[in-house]
Scaffold this active site. Structure first.
Site, PDB file in Angstrom:
ATOM      1  N   ASP A 115       0.860  -1.195   0.000  1.00 49.29           N
ATOM      2  CA  ASP A 115       0.000   0.000   0.000  1.00 49.29           C
ATOM      3  C   ASP A 115       0.889   1.235   0.000  1.00 49.29           C
ATOM      4  O   ASP A 115       2.077   1.173   0.348  1.00 49.29           O
ATOM      5  CB  ASP A 115      -0.928   0.022   1.222  1.00 49.29           C
ATOM      6  CG  ASP A 115      -1.872   1.237   1.195  1.00 49.29           C
ATOM      7  OD1 ASP A 115      -2.451   1.516   0.125  1.00 49.29           O
ATOM      8  OD2 ASP A 115      -2.002   1.925   2.218  1.00 49.29           O
ATOM      9  N   SER A 116       0.296   2.370  -0.352  1.00 46.81           N
ATOM     10  CA  SER A 116       1.035   3.628  -0.295  1.00 46.81           C
ATOM     11  C   SER A 116       1.387   3.995   1.146  1.00 46.81           C
ATOM     12  O   SER A 116       2.293   4.776   1.372  1.00 46.81           O
ATOM     13  CB  SER A 116       0.181   4.742  -0.908  1.00 46.81           C
ATOM     14  OG  SER A 116      -1.030   4.851  -0.182  1.00 46.81           O
ATOM     15  N   TYR A 145      -0.819   8.425  -2.747  1.00 42.15           N
ATOM     16  CA  TYR A 145      -0.758   8.173  -4.191  1.00 42.15           C
ATOM     17  C   TYR A 145      -1.940   8.805  -4.924  1.00 42.15           C
ATOM     18  O   TYR A 145      -1.873   9.041  -6.125  1.00 42.15           O
ATOM     19  CB  TYR A 145      -0.840   6.662  -4.466  1.00 42.15           C
ATOM     20  CG  TYR A 145       0.430   5.869  -4.259  1.00 42.15           C
ATOM     21  CD1 TYR A 145       1.556   6.409  -3.639  1.00 42.15           C
ATOM     22  CD2 TYR A 145       0.499   4.551  -4.703  1.00 42.15           C
ATOM     23  CE1 TYR A 145       2.702   5.656  -3.451  1.00 42.15           C
ATOM     24  CE2 TYR A 145       1.649   3.792  -4.530  1.00 42.15           C
ATOM     25  CZ  TYR A 145       2.743   4.345  -3.899  1.00 42.15           C
ATOM     26  OH  TYR A 145       3.871   3.584  -3.730  1.00 42.15           O
ATOM     27  N   GLY A 146      -3.030   9.031  -4.181  1.00 39.89           N
ATOM     28  CA  GLY A 146      -4.317   9.353  -4.804  1.00 39.89           C
ATOM     29  C   GLY A 146      -4.355  10.602  -5.639  1.00 39.89           C
ATOM     30  O   GLY A 146      -5.192  10.723  -6.530  1.00 39.89           O
ATOM     31  N   CYS A 168      -4.456  -1.603  -1.895  1.00 41.07           N
ATOM     32  CA  CYS A 168      -4.610  -0.199  -2.265  1.00 41.07           C
ATOM     33  C   CYS A 168      -5.510  -0.116  -3.496  1.00 41.07           C
ATOM     34  O   CYS A 168      -5.212  -0.718  -4.536  1.00 41.07           O
ATOM     35  CB  CYS A 168      -3.219   0.365  -2.590  1.00 41.07           C
ATOM     36  SG  CYS A 168      -3.221   2.083  -3.099  1.00 41.07           S
ATOM     37  N   ASN A 169      -6.595   0.627  -3.378  1.00 42.29           N
ATOM     38  CA  ASN A 169      -7.505   0.785  -4.520  1.00 42.29           C
ATOM     39  C   ASN A 169      -6.886   1.631  -5.620  1.00 42.29           C
ATOM     40  O   ASN A 169      -7.107   1.386  -6.807  1.00 42.29           O
ATOM     41  CB  ASN A 169      -8.802   1.445  -4.059  1.00 42.29           C
ATOM     42  CG  ASN A 169      -9.634   0.516  -3.211  1.00 42.29           C
ATOM     43  OD1 ASN A 169     -10.449  -0.230  -3.726  1.00 42.29           O
ATOM     44  ND2 ASN A 169      -9.420   0.537  -1.908  1.00 42.29           N
ATOM     45  N   THR A 170      -6.115   2.645  -5.225  1.00 41.67           N
ATOM     46  CA  THR A 170      -5.518   3.535  -6.224  1.00 41.67           C
ATOM     47  C   THR A 170      -4.544   2.743  -7.089  1.00 41.67           C
ATOM     48  O   THR A 170      -4.581   2.819  -8.328  1.00 41.67           O
ATOM     49  CB  THR A 170      -4.800   4.707  -5.525  1.00 41.67           C
ATOM     50  OG1 THR A 170      -5.710   5.322  -4.615  1.00 41.67           O
ATOM     51  CG2 THR A 170      -4.299   5.725  -6.513  1.00 41.67           C
ATOM     52  N   CYS A 187     -11.100   3.006  -0.715  1.00 38.91           N
ATOM     53  CA  CYS A 187      -9.719   3.376  -0.389  1.00 38.91           C
ATOM     54  C   CYS A 187      -9.433   2.653   0.913  1.00 38.91           C
ATOM     55  O   CYS A 187     -10.229   2.745   1.859  1.00 38.91           O
ATOM     56  CB  CYS A 187      -9.588   4.889  -0.206  1.00 38.91           C
ATOM     57  SG  CYS A 187      -7.975   5.369   0.480  1.00 38.91           S
ATOM     58  N   THR A 188      -8.319   1.923   0.956  1.00 40.70           N
ATOM     59  CA  THR A 188      -8.086   1.080   2.136  1.00 40.70           C
ATOM     60  C   THR A 188      -7.765   1.887   3.385  1.00 40.70           C
ATOM     61  O   THR A 188      -7.761   1.337   4.487  1.00 40.70           O
ATOM     62  CB  THR A 188      -6.975   0.052   1.861  1.00 40.70           C
ATOM     63  OG1 THR A 188      -5.805   0.763   1.408  1.00 40.70           O
ATOM     64  CG2 THR A 188      -7.408  -0.959   0.831  1.00 40.70           C
ATOM     65  N   HIS A 189      -7.503   3.175   3.222  1.00 38.13           N
ATOM     66  CA  HIS A 189      -7.344   4.018   4.415  1.00 38.13           C
ATOM     67  C   HIS A 189      -8.687   4.264   5.108  1.00 38.13           C
ATOM     68  O   HIS A 189      -8.728   4.534   6.303  1.00 38.13           O
ATOM     69  CB  HIS A 189      -6.753   5.385   4.045  1.00 38.13           C
ATOM     70  CG  HIS A 189      -5.274   5.369   3.804  1.00 38.13           C
ATOM     71  ND1 HIS A 189      -4.706   4.766   2.709  1.00 38.13           N
ATOM     72  CD2 HIS A 189      -4.249   5.892   4.526  1.00 38.13           C
ATOM     73  CE1 HIS A 189      -3.388   4.927   2.753  1.00 38.13           C
ATOM     74  NE2 HIS A 189      -3.087   5.605   3.849  1.00 38.13           N
TER      75      HIS A 189
END
Ligand code: DGL
Length: 287
Positions: free
Chosen positions: A6-7, A38-39, A69-71, A202-204
């Site tokens: 992930d970012s 990253y978004g 990470c979705n992005t 978004c995984t955040h």
């Protein structure tokens, strides 16, 4: 051994859901805190950074890398799986994204279904997506949803500031104000209609899920991407047991391209017994 990339901290929401499900697996996690978020970055950066993170995890002996990470999934997964991996020195390994399993769960259409079937064909549910600028502008969620449910309605909302605010440890009042504003914008775009389901794309964002719950209408069902991804990985590894083999070593190995002391402090806000982070060795960041 499974790698999660992930970012930043977001992929921990995925890792936390995987740990109790895969009691005999080892996981290596890399957060690219040197380049988060990253978004809002150009797509070429996201592709290059994601490739560097995956390479790092393959070099750490992971047989499979899951993009937490979705992005990275929206922007880089397809091109890396199709154009890079097969001709790389890691051609026997796998890279998995997290958008397809999430859409399958949101539309109740399993992976093996390639054409819309009743009742999906007639499904007119309103599905809300919250994501980073890059994920929303990629349009990957509406495209994948409409392939499975052509009559479904999709409302997307960019949350440009939220992942960065979570990553820098912003106070809860600030996070709450950002979520309230983004949910209100989405509801304005639907003319006040409550979505049937909402995807935190978004995984955040599961790190602030109670804030989304607070501001979304009571009738909107919030999907848990981490649990969905864990279900889907179970299914995938049952079909690909070669990728589930594991050697001796620590069960959880957490690394960051940023400052491990700072990352530890922030990670513990969300995951109090999170194991300590180590510095990812040189060679990860492409500059
Ligand atoms: N957690 C990531 C996602 O799922 C990225 C957030 C960011 O770096 O902007 O999209």
């Amino acid at each position: 051994m499974i790698g999660i990339f992930d970012s930043g901290l977001g992929g921990l929401t995925i890792l936390r859901a995987l740990v109790p499900r895969f009691s005999r697996q080892r996981f290596v996690y890399v957060g690219d805190q040197a380049h988060v978020p990253y978004g809002n970055r150009p797509a070429e950066d996201v592709v290059a950074l994601t490739r560097a993170g995956i390479t790092y995890l393959f070099e750490a002996q992971c047989s499979l890398v899951l993009l937490g990470c979705n992005t990275a999934t929206a922007v880089a997964a397809r091109t890396l799986q199709r154009d890079w991996l097969p001709t790389s020195r890691f051609a026997d390994r796998k890279v998995l994204g997290i958008v397809a399993p999430t859409v399958e769960a949101a539309t109740q259409t399993p992976w093996a279904v390639t054409t819309p079937q009743y009742p999906q064909k007639n499904n007119t549910d309103l599905i809300a997506i919250f994501g980073t600028t890059r994920t929303i502008s990629s349009n990957v969620y509406p495209e994948e949803i409409l392939k499975r449910c052509p009559r479904a309605r999709v409302a997307q909302q960019t949350c440009a500031e939220l992942a960065g605010a979570i990553e820098t440890g912003a106070p809860e009042e600030e996070l709450d104000a950002i979520v309230a504003r983004d949910v209100a914008k989405l509801l304005r775009s639907t003319g006040g209609t409550a979505p049937d389901r909402a995807i935190l794309g978004c995984t955040h964002f599961p790190l602030v899920e109670p804030l989304f719950r607070r501001h979304l209408p009571a009738g909107t069902r919030l999907l848990s991407q981490p649990e969905i991804v864990a279900d889907s990985l179970e299914d995938y590894l049952a079909r690909h047991p070669r990728l589930a083999t594991c050697s001796e070593g620590p069960r959880l190995d957490l690394r960051t391209s940023g400052n491990p002391v700072e990352v530890d402090r922030l990670a513990r806000i969300f995951w109090p017994d999170c194991p300590p982070f180590k510095a990812a060795t040189a060679g990860f960041a492409p500059g």
